[in-house]
Design a protein around this motif. Structure first.
Motif, PDB file in Angstrom:
ATOM      1  N   ASN A  38       0.108  75.711   0.750  1.00 15.39           N
ATOM      2  CA  ASN A  38       1.461  76.546   0.993  1.00 15.39           C
ATOM      3  C   ASN A  38       1.466  76.897   2.313  1.00 15.39           C
ATOM      4  OD1 ASN A  38       2.740  75.672  -1.543  1.00 15.39           O
ATOM      5  ND2 ASN A  38       1.290  77.245  -2.315  1.00 15.39           N
ATOM      6  N   ASN A  39       2.539  77.204   2.757  1.00 18.95           N
ATOM      7  CA  ASN A  39       2.963  77.614   4.033  1.00 18.95           C
ATOM      8  C   ASN A  39       2.028  77.101   5.290  1.00 18.95           C
ATOM      9  OD1 ASN A  39       4.412  79.670   2.782  1.00 18.95           O
ATOM     10  ND2 ASN A  39       2.821  80.725   2.243  1.00 18.95           N
ATOM     11  N   GLN A  68       5.273  73.283   2.541  1.00 20.35           N
ATOM     12  CA  GLN A  68       4.510  73.813   1.154  1.00 20.35           C
ATOM     13  C   GLN A  68       3.860  72.898   0.659  1.00 20.35           C
ATOM     14  OE1 GLN A  68       5.052  77.149   0.506  1.00 20.35           O
ATOM     15  NE2 GLN A  68       6.182  77.301   2.226  1.00 20.35           N
ATOM     16  N   ARG A  69       2.834  73.105  -0.370  1.00 20.41           N
ATOM     17  CA  ARG A  69       2.011  72.092  -0.900  1.00 20.41           C
ATOM     18  C   ARG A  69       3.057  70.915  -1.644  1.00 20.41           C
ATOM     19  NH1 ARG A  69      -2.988  73.552  -3.332  1.00 20.41           N
ATOM     20  NH2 ARG A  69      -1.889  75.740  -2.813  1.00 20.41           N
TER      21      ARG A  69
END
Length: 112
Positions: free
Chosen positions: A43-44, A62-63
């Motif tokens: 994520n991120n 994101q993932r």
């Protein structure tokens, strides 16, 4: 311009072939971009203008987000700590579908 999230179905409609890993261990391996695409395992995940943590951030993924590989060659750049790896320095030149070109952490990508 608003960027839409790319899904498996959208890529299949474009003729992409779904490649699934033979084992969970392979899913955790770093991207080789053999299909021309990779996915974020974080994520991120930052996308930078250059292979440097001090360069301008041009996007954040994101993932599970899919991105295109501009090359299969990993390039050395600034060191970073990400995705369980400390002092890594492998970067991959990528492009975000309907978004910018840039560079991101190789350790946070898996083959798509």
């Amino acid at each position: 311009m608003k960027r839409s999230r790319v899904t498996w179905a959208a890529l299949a409609a474009l003729g992409a072939t779904l490649v699934t890993p033979a084992s969970p261990a392979l899913a955790a391996s770093y991207a080789t971009c053999r299909t021309g695409y990779a996915k974020s395992v974080a994520n991120n995940l930052p996308i930078f203008e250059r292979n440097s943590i001090t360069s301008r951030r041009v996007d954040t993924l994101q993932r599970g987000d899919i991105l295109g590989c501009r090359s299969t060659q990993v390039v050395l750049g600034d060191r970073y700590d990400a995705c369980g790896v400390t002092r890594a320095n492998g970067w991959l030149p990528v492009y975000v579908i309907n978004g910018p070109n840039g560079w991101t952490y190789w350790t946070c990508l898996a083959d798509f």
